[in-house]
Scaffold this motif. Structure first.
Motif, PDB file in Angstrom:
ATOM      1  N   VAL A 178       0.852  -1.191   0.000  1.00 44.09           N
ATOM      2  CA  VAL A 178       0.000   0.000   0.000  1.00 44.09           C
ATOM      3  C   VAL A 178       0.888   1.242   0.000  1.00 44.09           C
ATOM      4  N   GLU A 179       0.373   2.306  -0.609  1.00 43.90           N
ATOM      5  CA  GLU A 179       1.005   3.621  -0.576  1.00 43.90           C
ATOM      6  C   GLU A 179      -0.111   4.654  -0.416  1.00 43.90           C
ATOM      7  N   VAL A 180       0.116   5.665   0.438  1.00 39.47           N
ATOM      8  CA  VAL A 180      -0.896   6.693   0.680  1.00 39.47           C
ATOM      9  C   VAL A 180      -0.257   8.067   0.514  1.00 39.47           C
ATOM     10  N   GLU A 181      -0.938   8.929  -0.245  1.00 35.17           N
ATOM     11  CA  GLU A 181      -0.527  10.327  -0.360  1.00 35.17           C
ATOM     12  C   GLU A 181      -1.668  11.205   0.145  1.00 35.17           C
ATOM     13  N   ALA A 182      -1.352  12.467   0.478  1.00 33.97           N
ATOM     14  CA  ALA A 182      -2.378  13.320   1.081  1.00 33.97           C
ATOM     15  C   ALA A 182      -2.176  14.787   0.719  1.00 33.97           C
ATOM     16  N   ILE A 183      -3.294  15.513   0.780  1.00 33.43           N
ATOM     17  CA  ILE A 183      -3.287  16.968   0.632  1.00 33.43           C
ATOM     18  C   ILE A 183      -3.985  17.545   1.865  1.00 33.43           C
ATOM     19  N   PHE A 184      -3.278  18.405   2.574  1.00 29.14           N
ATOM     20  CA  PHE A 184      -3.809  19.072   3.765  1.00 29.14           C
ATOM     21  C   PHE A 184      -4.018  20.548   3.470  1.00 29.14           C
ATOM     22  N   ASN A 185      -5.090  21.121   3.981  1.00 28.03           N
ATOM     23  CA  ASN A 185      -5.241  22.565   4.019  1.00 28.03           C
ATOM     24  C   ASN A 185      -4.592  23.029   5.316  1.00 28.03           C
ATOM     25  N   ILE A 186      -3.850  24.121   5.232  1.00 27.95           N
ATOM     26  CA  ILE A 186      -3.093  24.626   6.375  1.00 27.95           C
ATOM     27  C   ILE A 186      -3.748  25.893   6.891  1.00 27.95           C
ATOM     28  N   ALA A 187      -3.902  25.973   8.204  1.00 32.95           N
ATOM     29  CA  ALA A 187      -4.479  27.172   8.823  1.00 32.95           C
ATOM     30  C   ALA A 187      -3.520  28.336   8.616  1.00 32.95           C
ATOM     31  N   PRO A 188      -4.046  29.504   8.252  1.00 28.27           N
ATOM     32  CA  PRO A 188      -3.187  30.661   8.070  1.00 28.27           C
ATOM     33  C   PRO A 188      -2.581  31.106   9.407  1.00 28.27           C
ATOM     34  N   THR A 189      -1.367  31.566   9.357  1.00 25.96           N
ATOM     35  CA  THR A 189      -0.705  32.099  10.550  1.00 25.96           C
ATOM     36  C   THR A 189      -1.118  33.564  10.712  1.00 25.96           C
ATOM     37  N   PRO A 190      -0.920  34.144  11.891  1.00 30.10           N
ATOM     38  CA  PRO A 190      -1.254  35.573  12.071  1.00 30.10           C
ATOM     39  C   PRO A 190      -0.553  36.467  11.045  1.00 30.10           C
ATOM     40  N   ALA A 191       0.672  36.109  10.664  1.00 31.41           N
ATOM     41  CA  ALA A 191       1.396  36.895   9.665  1.00 31.41           C
ATOM     42  C   ALA A 191       0.699  36.808   8.309  1.00 31.41           C
ATOM     43  N   ASP A 192       0.157  35.631   7.968  1.00 34.70           N
ATOM     44  CA  ASP A 192      -0.578  35.472   6.710  1.00 34.70           C
ATOM     45  C   ASP A 192      -1.822  36.344   6.693  1.00 34.70           C
ATOM     46  N   LEU A 193      -2.497  36.444   7.831  1.00 35.56           N
ATOM     47  CA  LEU A 193      -3.739  37.217   7.914  1.00 35.56           C
ATOM     48  C   LEU A 193      -3.501  38.715   7.790  1.00 35.56           C
ATOM     49  N   GLN A 194      -2.305  39.178   8.195  1.00 36.77           N
ATOM     50  CA  GLN A 194      -1.973  40.612   8.109  1.00 36.77           C
ATOM     51  C   GLN A 194      -1.522  41.020   6.725  1.00 36.77           C
ATOM     52  N   ALA A 195      -1.074  40.053   5.920  1.00 40.00           N
ATOM     53  CA  ALA A 195      -0.523  40.390   4.594  1.00 40.00           C
ATOM     54  C   ALA A 195      -1.601  40.825   3.620  1.00 40.00           C
TER      55      ALA A 195
END
Length: 163
Positions: free
Chosen positions: A146-163
């Motif tokens: 078996v082999e498994v791959e994945a895609i995750f959504n990442i929560a924005p950091t406070p710095a991302d929200l200010q940009a």
């Protein structure tokens, strides 16, 4: 109080392995785009060795393949943690693809994939509910089952929200 991913791992008695910096080819084991994390296909490793070899429906039982799928999921989580620094940065597991080395005529790849899906949901809680593909293949690298791959959504950091 909401349980953290770290707390769920402890409750499930799961320890994520340390990730080797080397990959088996010319690719990145995990690629962080800022809003998503793509984790390359992970094999069923335990202590650095592949746990299950061969084809399901041939020399490997569905039960053994399900255990292999769980080991793959653990490797995916370990890669995600290594790339992000903490699994708490995961906003959602968007998609997994489960590749199952299958003997001719085997058609229960979805049953094997269920084991990986279940582990992700137990560890990540509701953010682990994902879309999925389960694909039968003739062979996988190193004769892994078996082999498994994945895609995750990442929560924005406070710095991302200010940009």
């Amino acid at each position: 109080m909401t349980e953290t991913i770290t707390q769920r791992l402890e409750q499930l008695d799961l320890v994520l392995p340390e990730i080797s910096a080397a990959s088996a080819g010319i690719y990145r084991p995990a690629l962080n785009t800022g809003s998503q994390l793509f984790v390359s296909g992970q094999l069923p490793l335990e202590n650095g060795l592949i746990t299950t070899l061969g084809q399901v429906g041939g020399d490997v039982t569905i039960r053994d393949a399900q255990e292999a799928a769980k080991h793959c999921a653990i490797q995916v989580l370990a890669q995600a943690k290594a790339a992000l620094g903490s699994l708490e940065k995961v906003e959602h597991l968007a998609k997994i693809t489960v590749f199952v080395s299958s003997a001719c005529g085997f058609s229960e790849q979805h049953v094997v994939a269920n084991a990986a899906s279940e582990l992700f949901t137990k560890v990540l809680g509701s953010i682990g509910e994902h879309s999925r593909s389960a694909v039968g293949v003739a062979s996988l690298p190193f004769n892994a089952t078996v082999e498994v791959e994945a895609i995750f959504n990442i929560a924005p950091t406070p710095a991302d929200l200010q940009a």
